[in-house]
Design a protein around this motif. Sequence first.
Motif, PDB file in Angstrom:
ATOM      1  N   MET A 172       0.827  -1.202   0.000  1.00  0.00           N
ATOM      2  CA  MET A 172       0.000   0.000   0.000  1.00  0.00           C
ATOM      3  C   MET A 172       0.863   1.255   0.000  1.00  0.00           C
ATOM      4  O   MET A 172       0.616   2.194   0.743  1.00  0.00           O
ATOM      5  CB  MET A 172      -0.919   0.004   1.228  1.00  0.00           C
ATOM      6  N   ALA A 173       1.878   1.271  -0.834  1.00  0.00           N
ATOM      7  CA  ALA A 173       2.755   2.440  -0.884  1.00  0.00           C
ATOM      8  C   ALA A 173       1.974   3.688  -1.272  1.00  0.00           C
ATOM      9  O   ALA A 173       2.224   4.772  -0.762  1.00  0.00           O
ATOM     10  CB  ALA A 173       3.890   2.201  -1.882  1.00  0.00           C
ATOM     11  N   GLU A 174       0.993   3.514  -2.177  1.00  0.00           N
ATOM     12  CA  GLU A 174       0.217   4.686  -2.585  1.00  0.00           C
ATOM     13  C   GLU A 174      -0.854   5.042  -1.566  1.00  0.00           C
ATOM     14  O   GLU A 174      -1.447   6.098  -1.628  1.00  0.00           O
ATOM     15  CB  GLU A 174      -0.341   4.544  -3.989  1.00  0.00           C
ATOM     16  N   SER A 175      -1.122   4.170  -0.613  1.00  0.00           N
ATOM     17  CA  SER A 175      -2.093   4.425   0.446  1.00  0.00           C
ATOM     18  C   SER A 175      -1.401   4.271   1.801  1.00  0.00           C
ATOM     19  O   SER A 175      -1.455   3.201   2.406  1.00  0.00           O
ATOM     20  CB  SER A 175      -3.266   3.443   0.348  1.00  0.00           C
ATOM     21  N   PRO A 176      -0.748   5.311   2.291  1.00  0.00           N
ATOM     22  CA  PRO A 176       0.064   5.197   3.503  1.00  0.00           C
ATOM     23  C   PRO A 176      -0.719   4.852   4.763  1.00  0.00           C
ATOM     24  O   PRO A 176      -0.150   4.357   5.711  1.00  0.00           O
ATOM     25  CB  PRO A 176       0.719   6.577   3.627  1.00  0.00           C
ATOM     26  N   HIS A 177      -2.041   5.077   4.793  1.00  0.00           N
ATOM     27  CA  HIS A 177      -2.817   4.781   5.985  1.00  0.00           C
ATOM     28  C   HIS A 177      -3.124   3.293   6.111  1.00  0.00           C
ATOM     29  O   HIS A 177      -3.643   2.855   7.123  1.00  0.00           O
ATOM     30  CB  HIS A 177      -4.102   5.625   6.020  1.00  0.00           C
ATOM     31  N   LEU A 178      -2.793   2.511   5.070  1.00  0.00           N
ATOM     32  CA  LEU A 178      -3.020   1.070   5.114  1.00  0.00           C
ATOM     33  C   LEU A 178      -1.675   0.362   5.253  1.00  0.00           C
ATOM     34  O   LEU A 178      -0.683   0.787   4.707  1.00  0.00           O
ATOM     35  CB  LEU A 178      -3.726   0.599   3.839  1.00  0.00           C
ATOM     36  N   LYS A 179      -1.693  -0.745   5.976  1.00  0.00           N
ATOM     37  CA  LYS A 179      -0.451  -1.486   6.151  1.00  0.00           C
ATOM     38  C   LYS A 179      -0.369  -2.606   5.126  1.00  0.00           C
ATOM     39  O   LYS A 179      -1.352  -2.982   4.498  1.00  0.00           O
ATOM     40  CB  LYS A 179      -0.357  -2.027   7.567  1.00  0.00           C
ATOM     41  N   GLN A 180       0.818  -3.166   4.995  1.00  0.00           N
ATOM     42  CA  GLN A 180       1.051  -4.251   4.062  1.00  0.00           C
ATOM     43  C   GLN A 180       0.598  -5.562   4.695  1.00  0.00           C
ATOM     44  O   GLN A 180       0.902  -5.850   5.847  1.00  0.00           O
ATOM     45  CB  GLN A 180       2.536  -4.301   3.730  1.00  0.00           C
ATOM     46  N   VAL A 181      -0.144  -6.345   3.912  1.00  0.00           N
ATOM     47  CA  VAL A 181      -0.687  -7.602   4.423  1.00  0.00           C
ATOM     48  C   VAL A 181      -0.416  -8.696   3.397  1.00  0.00           C
ATOM     49  O   VAL A 181      -0.673  -8.508   2.204  1.00  0.00           O
ATOM     50  CB  VAL A 181      -2.214  -7.488   4.669  1.00  0.00           C
ATOM     51  N   ASP A 182       0.087  -9.840   3.871  1.00  0.00           N
ATOM     52  CA  ASP A 182       0.226 -11.007   2.998  1.00  0.00           C
ATOM     53  C   ASP A 182      -1.098 -11.748   3.057  1.00  0.00           C
ATOM     54  O   ASP A 182      -1.425 -12.386   4.061  1.00  0.00           O
ATOM     55  CB  ASP A 182       1.376 -11.883   3.472  1.00  0.00           C
ATOM     56  N   LEU A 183      -1.866 -11.642   1.983  1.00  0.00           N
ATOM     57  CA  LEU A 183      -3.208 -12.214   1.965  1.00  0.00           C
ATOM     58  C   LEU A 183      -3.207 -13.731   2.132  1.00  0.00           C
ATOM     59  O   LEU A 183      -4.175 -14.295   2.622  1.00  0.00           O
ATOM     60  CB  LEU A 183      -3.932 -11.822   0.678  1.00  0.00           C
ATOM     61  N   THR A 184      -2.128 -14.382   1.725  1.00  0.00           N
ATOM     62  CA  THR A 184      -2.086 -15.845   1.819  1.00  0.00           C
ATOM     63  C   THR A 184      -2.034 -16.329   3.260  1.00  0.00           C
ATOM     64  O   THR A 184      -2.304 -17.498   3.522  1.00  0.00           O
ATOM     65  CB  THR A 184      -0.893 -16.414   1.037  1.00  0.00           C
ATOM     66  N   THR A 185      -1.708 -15.437   4.196  1.00  0.00           N
ATOM     67  CA  THR A 185      -1.669 -15.838   5.611  1.00  0.00           C
ATOM     68  C   THR A 185      -3.043 -15.808   6.253  1.00  0.00           C
ATOM     69  O   THR A 185      -3.221 -16.299   7.360  1.00  0.00           O
ATOM     70  CB  THR A 185      -0.717 -14.923   6.422  1.00  0.00           C
TER      71      THR A 185
END
Length: 161
Positions: A6-19
């Motif tokens: 979410m580099a373009e959306s700084p208010h969101l964190k990075q999430v590995d969806l497969t987890t």
Amino acid sequence: MSEISMAESPHLKQVDLTTLNLQQLTVLKQQLDRELGVFHDSLQTLKIAQSKFQESGSCLEKITPTMKGNEILVPLTGSMYVAGKLADTTNVLVDIGTGYYAQKSVPDAKNYFDRRVAYVTEQMEKIQQLGLDKSKVRDATVDVIEMKLQSQMQKEVPEHA
């Protein structure tokens, strides 16, 4: 592809969806669908506002000094009008929101409506970008859901020849 940055959306964190498990992914997809619905509704509302500001600006083009004394229809409500005469062709009353009106010269009123159109257009562009970002996350979520369902189905199929 399953890790969403979410580099373009700084208010969101990075999430590995497969987890995430299927239930979490489904909840995430539903939340994203709701957010996309809100963005769509907001865009529709802003398009209506943009159109009204553009229309108001266009109407000001028709007010010239030669129109003084001409008959016009004066809106009392959104659907009821009364006949009137144009008494002043140099100043207009502008609805500036929440029941407030301001008297402005015709050029100042045109400028006001141009600024409002520009502002609304800018807000629409921001919402469209947020919607695109959310759509990418939603699409990635759907891909992971499908991948997990496919994997689950393969595990359930007995390996008989």
